[in-house]
Structures are given as C-alpha cells and as structure tokens.
Design a protein around this motif. Structure first.
Motif, PDB file in Angstrom:
ATOM      1  N   THR A 266       1.047 -15.829  -6.915  1.00  0.00           N
ATOM      2  CA  THR A 266       0.194 -14.678  -7.100  1.00  0.00           C
ATOM      3  C   THR A 266       0.366 -14.187  -8.536  1.00  0.00           C
ATOM      4  O   THR A 266       1.504 -14.007  -9.000  1.00  0.00           O
ATOM      5  CB  THR A 266       0.608 -13.560  -6.112  1.00  0.00           C
ATOM      6  OG1 THR A 266       0.486 -14.084  -4.785  1.00  0.00           O
ATOM      7  CG2 THR A 266      -0.236 -12.317  -6.260  1.00  0.00           C
ATOM      8  N   ILE A 267      -0.766 -13.993  -9.214  1.00  0.00           N
ATOM      9  CA  ILE A 267      -0.692 -13.556 -10.620  1.00  0.00           C
ATOM     10  C   ILE A 267      -0.327 -12.069 -10.663  1.00  0.00           C
ATOM     11  O   ILE A 267      -0.880 -11.254  -9.915  1.00  0.00           O
ATOM     12  CB  ILE A 267      -2.035 -13.832 -11.339  1.00  0.00           C
ATOM     13  CG1 ILE A 267      -2.292 -15.350 -11.365  1.00  0.00           C
ATOM     14  CG2 ILE A 267      -2.040 -13.241 -12.744  1.00  0.00           C
ATOM     15  CD1 ILE A 267      -3.614 -15.783 -11.974  1.00  0.00           C
ATOM     16  N   VAL A 268       0.654 -11.741 -11.513  1.00  0.00           N
ATOM     17  CA  VAL A 268       1.109 -10.353 -11.633  1.00  0.00           C
ATOM     18  C   VAL A 268       0.254  -9.661 -12.689  1.00  0.00           C
ATOM     19  O   VAL A 268       0.150 -10.150 -13.821  1.00  0.00           O
ATOM     20  CB  VAL A 268       2.598 -10.313 -12.050  1.00  0.00           C
ATOM     21  CG1 VAL A 268       3.090  -8.883 -12.228  1.00  0.00           C
ATOM     22  CG2 VAL A 268       3.445 -11.050 -11.017  1.00  0.00           C
ATOM     23  N   GLU A 269      -0.351  -8.544 -12.291  1.00  0.00           N
ATOM     24  CA  GLU A 269      -1.219  -7.850 -13.249  1.00  0.00           C
ATOM     25  C   GLU A 269      -0.793  -6.399 -13.441  1.00  0.00           C
ATOM     26  O   GLU A 269      -0.386  -5.742 -12.488  1.00  0.00           O
ATOM     27  CB  GLU A 269      -2.674  -7.928 -12.778  1.00  0.00           C
ATOM     28  CG  GLU A 269      -3.257  -9.276 -13.152  1.00  0.00           C
ATOM     29  CD  GLU A 269      -4.584  -9.597 -12.524  1.00  0.00           C
ATOM     30  OE1 GLU A 269      -5.423 -10.152 -13.246  1.00  0.00           O
ATOM     31  OE2 GLU A 269      -4.778  -9.296 -11.330  1.00  0.00           O
ATOM     32  N   VAL A 270      -0.866  -5.965 -14.687  1.00  0.00           N
ATOM     33  CA  VAL A 270      -0.570  -4.572 -15.029  1.00  0.00           C
ATOM     34  C   VAL A 270      -1.781  -4.087 -15.810  1.00  0.00           C
ATOM     35  O   VAL A 270      -2.257  -4.809 -16.700  1.00  0.00           O
ATOM     36  CB  VAL A 270       0.695  -4.500 -15.927  1.00  0.00           C
ATOM     37  CG1 VAL A 270       0.998  -3.065 -16.337  1.00  0.00           C
ATOM     38  CG2 VAL A 270       1.904  -5.124 -15.229  1.00  0.00           C
ATOM     39  N   SER A 271      -2.286  -2.899 -15.482  1.00  0.00           N
ATOM     40  CA  SER A 271      -3.494  -2.440 -16.201  1.00  0.00           C
ATOM     41  C   SER A 271      -3.165  -2.322 -17.694  1.00  0.00           C
ATOM     42  O   SER A 271      -2.015  -2.036 -18.065  1.00  0.00           O
ATOM     43  CB  SER A 271      -3.968  -1.084 -15.652  1.00  0.00           C
ATOM     44  OG  SER A 271      -3.151  -0.061 -16.185  1.00  0.00           O
ATOM     45  N   GLU A 272      -4.160  -2.543 -18.541  1.00  0.00           N
ATOM     46  CA  GLU A 272      -3.917  -2.564 -19.981  1.00  0.00           C
ATOM     47  C   GLU A 272      -3.402  -1.213 -20.475  1.00  0.00           C
ATOM     48  O   GLU A 272      -2.528  -1.152 -21.350  1.00  0.00           O
ATOM     49  CB  GLU A 272      -5.194  -3.015 -20.719  1.00  0.00           C
ATOM     50  CG  GLU A 272      -5.028  -3.325 -22.188  1.00  0.00           C
ATOM     51  CD  GLU A 272      -3.940  -4.373 -22.545  1.00  0.00           C
ATOM     52  OE1 GLU A 272      -3.362  -5.034 -21.655  1.00  0.00           O
ATOM     53  OE2 GLU A 272      -3.642  -4.487 -23.757  1.00  0.00           O
TER      54      GLU A 272
END
Ligand code: 13P
Ligand code: SF4
Length: 311
Positions: free
Chosen positions: A283-289
């Motif tokens: 699962t790709i880990v994403e953090v808002s910009e």
C-alpha cells in the motif's frame, strides 16, 4: 530456524527487490527473517537517514506507520510502501492535536519537541523532531530557560529532563510494550545474574530506568552490548532486538527481561505481506503536500541539529 516456505519466500523477496528497484528498510523490532533480508536495519533515526540516502525508487518500510510516513515526508520523489497499513504505534496515535494547538496558543514563546513517534500532522505543528538516539542533543540546543513541551512520551521526556537537569513539560502518553516489564522480573534476573549489565530503552518508566547500567535507543543498546566487557546482558526493550544482539555478539549471554516485551504492531508485518506489497506495489503511503511541507521542516531540523558540533 526457518521452515522451507519461509526460506523460499525470503529468496523470492530478495529477487523481487532487485527486479523492482525496492529498498527494504527494517526496524530492529522486526521479525528475524525480515531483518535477515532487509537492505538496512536500524533505529528510527538511522532509518530516516537511510531512506533519505538510498538510491532505489521505492522504499518498503518494515516498521510501523510513523516510520513509513517519515520516509514519505523526507523522500517526496520516492514511492513508499507499507506491507501492513494497520501496523501503527498506539503511543503516536494518542496525541490529540487540539491539545498541542491549545498549548501553542497559550504559550507562544515555548517550543514543541516531537518524538518521531507521532503522526505527520503533529510534526507539522512542532518546532523540531527527535528520536531516542538524539533527544538529549536536540533539547540541549535550546537555552536552559526556554520553555519546552515534549510530545508524546512522558518517560523519554522525563529521562531527558533528568539527564539535562532542566525543566520540561511532557505530554502524558507512553509505549504500552515498554511498560510490560516489571521491577520484580528485573530484580529477579539481577539476583540470578549479578554480573549482568542491564540495558534499557528510555521508553521504560523511571523505576526500570533507575536499575539500568545503560539507557539508549535500540542501536545504542546494540552498540553497548557489543562493546562492553559484560558477558551477560539483560535487555529491556522489544524482543526483535535480540536477533541483532545475537548476530553482533554471539558469544555473550543476552537475556530478554520479559517475554511480554513484544510490540504486536511491529510483529504484524510478515514475509507474506512484504511479498504481496512488492508484487502489487501496495500500500502506497501518502501524506498531503501541505502536511508534508510543514512536517519536513521539523524533521530536517532534527537531522541538522543531531549532526551539529555542540560543546
Ligand atoms: P528507536 O528509535 O530506539 O529504534 O525506538 C523506536 C521505537 O518505536 C521504540 O519503541
Ligand atoms: Fe510504538 Fe512502543 Fe511499538 Fe515502538 S514498541 S512502535 S513505541 S508501541
């Protein structure tokens, strides 16, 4: 010993990493079979540096979510994968961001030092981050009369305040895993092995720390185990560290202080999940910009301050 299926999976993961240009980054609390095939095994500070420095386009983080998030914040051009999105840190999750914002408003001159065991949203409203390997060094760089709030680990915070002989306000949280060892267990082991050195992680409470010959991060404990003259070591941190200690000092007797010292979140990561994560690129880990930009400042400041020459 590993069964045939585990051995096969380990070999398959080694091949897949090469084919897919994946850097497998693991924490010392991971299962031994994962540490054995990792490209890098370290404490949380060393993991952050290794993520920043690796050349691969994808980093698979075998550790809990704040470790993967830290890699995502520091390496926006890389794909960060977690093999188990539910592997989390209850201490990190216990921080109420409203408490932090309220503290900021009420104490505009104070600084907020966040342990890396926090969500990116908390780092984003902090002045600087730290890990257990550099917390004292980071806090020491603020003037002695500067008001500091340390978030979220009360035991690490109190240990640093004691060590530096300064007052610090500390958030109330703690790591449930490190509270599982009892004073009775430790005293009983010391009675059985009076020659042993007791090596303790600073997430342990004071009554445990007070019995320590050495207090430090996971890599600090491993280093001390390797370099000290003690032939018998009582280890007070999560069980996964025993793998590296036995590798680095095979002739010493290392005893885990309690069989209860297991972090279920760290152990929820398995070879099977790593295999599927690489094959499916999830699962790709994403953090808002927005959060990334705000939190990277506190992380980069930690890296700069941790390597500074201070008197
Ligand atoms: P270290 O930074 O010492 O590896 O600790 C991370 C952690 O989660 C301890 O519980
Ligand atoms: Fe969090 Fe404790 Fe597990 Fe570390 S050992 S990840 S602090 S719960």
């Amino acid at each position: 010993m590993h069964d045939t299926r585990s051995r096969e999976l380990m070999d398959e993961i080694i091949d897949l990493k090469k084919q897919n240009n994946v850097f497998l980054l693991a924490h010392y609390y991971q299962r031994p079979e994962i540490q054995m095939i990792a490209d890098y095994v370290g404490d949380s500070y060393a993991m952050a540096l290794a993520a920043r420095n690796c050349s691969q386009s994808t980093i698979l983080v075998a550790g809990v979510d704040f470790m993967a998030e830290t890699a995502a914040v520091l390496c926006p051009d890389k794909t960060i994968l977690t093999p188990e999105p539910l592997a989390t840190c209850p201490m990190a999750n216990s921080v109420n961001i409203e408490d932090i914002l309220k503290y900021r408003q009420e104490h505009p001159d104070a600084v907020i030092v966040s342990y890396v065991n926090t969500p990116a949203e908390v780092k984003a409203v902090s002045d600087v981050c730290c890990t257990s390997s550099n917390a004292a060094r980071i806090v020491a760089q603020f003037a002695p009369d500067k008001q500091v709030l340390f978030v979220p680990d009360q035991h690490l915070g109190n240990y640093i305040a004691e060590k530096l002989g300064r007052h610090m306000e500390v958030y109330y949280s703690e790591c449930p895993t490190h509270q599982r060892v009892t004073v009775e267990q430790l005293d009983q082991l010391k009675e059985q092995y009076p020659e042993a050195a007791i090596l303790v992680h600073p997430e342990c409470r004071k009554e445990i720390r007070d019995r320590a010959d050495y207090i430090g991060s996971t890599s600090g404990i491993i280093d001390y185990a390797e370099k000290s003259n003690h032939q018998v070591l009582i280890i007070v941190t999560e069980s996964g560290i025993m793998h590296s200690i036995s590798e680095k000092c095979p002739n010493k007797k290392a005893i885990l202080a309690s069989q209860e010292l297991i972090c279920p979140n760290m152990k929820s990561i398995t070879l099977e999940k790593i295999y599927h994560s690489i094959v499916n690129n999830e699962t790709i880990v994403e953090v808002s910009e927005d959060t990334r930009i705000k939190s990277v400042a506190a992380l980069e400041k930690m890296i700069e301050w941790a390597s500074r020459d201070i008197a």
